[in-house]
Motif scaffolding. Structure first.
Motif, PDB file in Angstrom:
ATOM      1  N   VAL A 130      21.408  20.717  -0.294  1.00 29.99           N
ATOM      2  CA  VAL A 130      20.269  20.021  -0.903  1.00 29.99           C
ATOM      3  C   VAL A 130      20.213  18.576  -0.416  1.00 29.99           C
ATOM      4  CG1 VAL A 130      19.330  19.171  -3.104  1.00 29.99           C
ATOM      5  CG2 VAL A 130      20.041  21.552  -2.885  1.00 29.99           C
ATOM      6  N   ARG A 131      21.350  17.924  -0.315  1.00 27.18           N
ATOM      7  CA  ARG A 131      21.369  16.548   0.190  1.00 27.18           C
ATOM      8  C   ARG A 131      20.996  16.471   1.666  1.00 27.18           C
ATOM      9  NH1 ARG A 131      26.239  13.809  -3.287  1.00 27.18           N
ATOM     10  NH2 ARG A 131      24.869  13.218  -4.994  1.00 27.18           N
ATOM     11  N   SER A 132      21.078  17.593   2.368  1.00 28.52           N
ATOM     12  CA  SER A 132      20.731  17.639   3.792  1.00 28.52           C
ATOM     13  C   SER A 132      19.309  18.120   4.032  1.00 28.52           C
ATOM     14  CB  SER A 132      21.711  18.553   4.535  1.00 28.52           C
ATOM     15  OG  SER A 132      23.019  18.022   4.449  1.00 28.52           O
ATOM     16  N   GLY A 133      18.561  18.375   2.972  1.00 27.19           N
ATOM     17  CA  GLY A 133      17.159  18.745   3.122  1.00 27.19           C
ATOM     18  C   GLY A 133      16.844  20.217   3.019  1.00 27.19           C
ATOM     19  N   VAL A 134      17.819  21.050   2.715  1.00 26.23           N
ATOM     20  CA  VAL A 134      17.532  22.473   2.518  1.00 26.23           C
ATOM     21  C   VAL A 134      16.712  22.604   1.241  1.00 26.23           C
ATOM     22  CG1 VAL A 134      18.541  24.749   2.074  1.00 26.23           C
ATOM     23  CG2 VAL A 134      19.578  23.225   3.767  1.00 26.23           C
ATOM     24  N   ILE A 179      30.305  21.904 -19.833  1.00 22.88           N
ATOM     25  CA  ILE A 179      31.262  22.958 -20.180  1.00 22.88           C
ATOM     26  C   ILE A 179      30.583  23.935 -21.134  1.00 22.88           C
ATOM     27  CG2 ILE A 179      33.426  23.448 -21.401  1.00 22.88           C
ATOM     28  CD1 ILE A 179      34.485  20.773 -20.240  1.00 22.88           C
ATOM     29  N   GLY A 180      30.713  25.223 -20.805  1.00 26.78           N
ATOM     30  CA  GLY A 180      30.102  26.279 -21.606  1.00 26.78           C
ATOM     31  C   GLY A 180      28.779  26.784 -21.068  1.00 26.78           C
ATOM     32  N   LEU A 181      28.104  25.993 -20.229  1.00 22.23           N
ATOM     33  CA  LEU A 181      26.853  26.451 -19.620  1.00 22.23           C
ATOM     34  C   LEU A 181      27.160  27.454 -18.511  1.00 22.23           C
ATOM     35  CD1 LEU A 181      24.884  23.094 -19.097  1.00 22.23           C
ATOM     36  CD2 LEU A 181      24.577  24.770 -20.930  1.00 22.23           C
ATOM     37  N   TYR A 182      26.204  28.339 -18.236  1.00 18.27           N
ATOM     38  CA  TYR A 182      26.343  29.176 -17.051  1.00 18.27           C
ATOM     39  C   TYR A 182      26.340  28.263 -15.831  1.00 18.27           C
ATOM     40  CZ  TYR A 182      25.609  33.480 -19.647  1.00 18.27           C
ATOM     41  OH  TYR A 182      25.741  34.532 -20.514  1.00 18.27           O
ATOM     42  N   LYS A 183      27.210  28.557 -14.881  1.00 14.17           N
ATOM     43  CA  LYS A 183      27.329  27.709 -13.693  1.00 14.17           C
ATOM     44  C   LYS A 183      26.010  27.596 -12.943  1.00 14.17           C
ATOM     45  CE  LYS A 183      32.269  28.140 -12.838  1.00 14.17           C
ATOM     46  NZ  LYS A 183      33.305  28.590 -11.894  1.00 14.17           N
ATOM     47  N   VAL A 184      25.274  28.690 -12.800  1.00 18.23           N
ATOM     48  CA  VAL A 184      24.020  28.621 -12.042  1.00 18.23           C
ATOM     49  C   VAL A 184      23.007  27.708 -12.732  1.00 18.23           C
ATOM     50  CG1 VAL A 184      24.286  30.818 -10.834  1.00 18.23           C
ATOM     51  CG2 VAL A 184      23.094  30.766 -13.039  1.00 18.23           C
ATOM     52  N   GLU A 185      23.004  27.703 -14.064  1.00 19.98           N
ATOM     53  CA  GLU A 185      22.074  26.844 -14.795  1.00 19.98           C
ATOM     54  C   GLU A 185      22.487  25.377 -14.679  1.00 19.98           C
ATOM     55  OE1 GLU A 185      22.089  28.686 -18.661  1.00 19.98           O
ATOM     56  OE2 GLU A 185      20.862  30.365 -17.952  1.00 19.98           O
ATOM     57  N   ALA A 186      23.785  25.102 -14.816  1.00 15.00           N
ATOM     58  CA  ALA A 186      24.272  23.725 -14.678  1.00 15.00           C
ATOM     59  C   ALA A 186      24.038  23.214 -13.257  1.00 15.00           C
ATOM     60  CB  ALA A 186      25.756  23.659 -15.033  1.00 15.00           C
ATOM     61  N   LEU A 187      24.288  24.060 -12.269  1.00 18.45           N
ATOM     62  CA  LEU A 187      24.094  23.649 -10.883  1.00 18.45           C
ATOM     63  C   LEU A 187      22.623  23.384 -10.590  1.00 18.45           C
ATOM     64  CD1 LEU A 187      25.445  23.043  -8.193  1.00 18.45           C
ATOM     65  CD2 LEU A 187      25.283  25.487  -7.634  1.00 18.45           C
ATOM     66  N   GLN A 188      21.751  24.188 -11.128  1.00 14.95           N
ATOM     67  CA  GLN A 188      20.314  23.966 -10.948  1.00 14.95           C
ATOM     68  C   GLN A 188      19.919  22.589 -11.487  1.00 14.95           C
ATOM     69  OE1 GLN A 188      17.610  26.460 -13.223  1.00 14.95           O
ATOM     70  NE2 GLN A 188      16.160  26.438 -11.525  1.00 14.95           N
ATOM     71  N   ILE A 189      20.429  22.233 -12.644  1.00 13.91           N
ATOM     72  CA  ILE A 189      20.157  20.907 -13.228  1.00 13.91           C
ATOM     73  C   ILE A 189      20.650  19.811 -12.288  1.00 13.91           C
ATOM     74  CG2 ILE A 189      20.819  19.331 -15.093  1.00 13.91           C
ATOM     75  CD1 ILE A 189      20.956  21.911 -16.906  1.00 13.91           C
ATOM     76  N   ARG A 224      18.350  17.090  -9.874  1.00 13.46           N
ATOM     77  CA  ARG A 224      18.423  15.629 -10.007  1.00 13.46           C
ATOM     78  C   ARG A 224      18.494  14.968  -8.633  1.00 13.46           C
ATOM     79  NH1 ARG A 224      22.510  13.469 -14.197  1.00 13.46           N
ATOM     80  NH2 ARG A 224      21.205  11.645 -13.866  1.00 13.46           N
ATOM     81  N   ILE A 225      19.013  15.682  -7.651  1.00 12.16           N
ATOM     82  CA  ILE A 225      19.073  15.170  -6.283  1.00 12.16           C
ATOM     83  C   ILE A 225      17.714  15.323  -5.606  1.00 12.16           C
ATOM     84  CG2 ILE A 225      20.094  15.514  -3.991  1.00 12.16           C
ATOM     85  CD1 ILE A 225      22.642  16.457  -5.559  1.00 12.16           C
ATOM     86  N   ASN A 226      17.131  16.509  -5.719  1.00 10.07           N
ATOM     87  CA  ASN A 226      15.818  16.766  -5.127  1.00 10.07           C
ATOM     88  C   ASN A 226      15.014  17.685  -6.047  1.00 10.07           C
ATOM     89  OD1 ASN A 226      13.551  17.400  -3.657  1.00 10.07           O
ATOM     90  ND2 ASN A 226      14.649  17.847  -1.773  1.00 10.07           N
ATOM     91  N   PRO A 227      14.143  17.106  -6.859  1.00 11.30           N
ATOM     92  CA  PRO A 227      13.356  17.911  -7.796  1.00 11.30           C
ATOM     93  C   PRO A 227      12.386  18.874  -7.123  1.00 11.30           C
ATOM     94  CG  PRO A 227      12.841  15.554  -8.028  1.00 11.30           C
ATOM     95  CD  PRO A 227      13.910  15.679  -6.994  1.00 11.30           C
ATOM     96  N   LYS A 238      14.173  18.611   7.401  1.00 11.39           N
ATOM     97  CA  LYS A 238      13.780  19.300   6.172  1.00 11.39           C
ATOM     98  C   LYS A 238      13.670  20.791   6.468  1.00 11.39           C
ATOM     99  CE  LYS A 238      10.497  18.870   2.428  1.00 11.39           C
ATOM    100  NZ  LYS A 238       9.288  18.169   1.958  1.00 11.39           N
ATOM    101  N   ILE A 239      14.459  21.580   5.774  1.00 11.99           N
ATOM    102  CA  ILE A 239      14.528  23.002   6.057  1.00 11.99           C
ATOM    103  C   ILE A 239      13.781  23.753   4.968  1.00 11.99           C
ATOM    104  CG2 ILE A 239      16.055  24.965   6.450  1.00 11.99           C
ATOM    105  CD1 ILE A 239      18.170  22.691   7.152  1.00 11.99           C
TER     106      ILE A 239
END
Length: 183
Positions: free
Chosen positions: A20-24, A50-60, A64-67, A181-182
């Motif tokens: 994401v930081r590289s433009g994907v 802690i306690g959130l599903y990893k995919v949901e936390a990672l999406q958040i 924040r890096i690239n909306p 930008k990919i």
């Protein structure tokens, strides 16, 4: 190009961060696990997640890096019966599993069909032995010897392996393009 990430722990979350930081702009994140306190030393999560599903936390975190990034998430355990269907719409798959049997299953599922980038030997602290091997349509990165059952996992080594994996993905993604930008 849409990148599928099978497992978003130490490898998967850090590869996603790099991409994401590289433009994907398009990622599919699949995992069934929740964030635990023991993950925070090497995975892209925070104590309040802690306690959130990893995919949901990672999406958040990635949003924040690239909306504008298109982040598809699925809370699901990946197995031999659903693997091909889960990633059928992806151009390249990142293997981020803990167990060797799961790594083998994913690589075999996409043999001669899609590029797969995988990790092997990410434990311990020594970076000197990290290298990559190309086997068919797979790129495997790590020291190829130090398993997480033999040594502890340290952030600097996990993220270094994730960085090597990201390099391979970006090289594949940017073939024939002039933009960073990919899509």
């Amino acid at each position: 190009m849409k990148i599928g990430i099978a497992g978003v722990g130490g490898i998967g979350s850090n590869v996603a961060l790099n991409l994401v930081r590289s433009g994907v702009m398009a990622l599919k994140l699949v995992d069934f696990d929740r964030v635990e306190s023991g993950n925070l030393n090497r995975q892209f999560y925070f104590v309040d997640q802690i306690g959130l599903y990893k995919v949901e936390a990672l999406q958040i975190n990635l949003s924040r890096i690239n909306p504008e990034a298109r982040l598809e998430t699925q809370v699901q355990r990946i197995d031999a019966q659903n693997c091909a269907d889960l990633f059928s719409d992806c151009d390249l798959i990142v293997e981020g599993f803990d167990r060797q049997v799961d790594k083998k299953m994913l690589i075999e599922t996409f043999a001669n069909k899609k590029d797969v980038v995988s990790a092997c030997g990410i434990a311990g602290f020594d970076l000197a032995g990290i290298r990559s091997r190309r086997i068919g349509n797979s790129c495997i990165v790590g020291d190829f010897t130090t398993d997480c059952h033999q040594a502890p996992l340290f952030s600097h080594k996990v993220t270094t392996v994730a960085n090597y994996m990201s390099e391979f993905i970006l090289a594949q993604s940017l073939k024939g393009t002039k933009s960073h930008k990919i899509e």
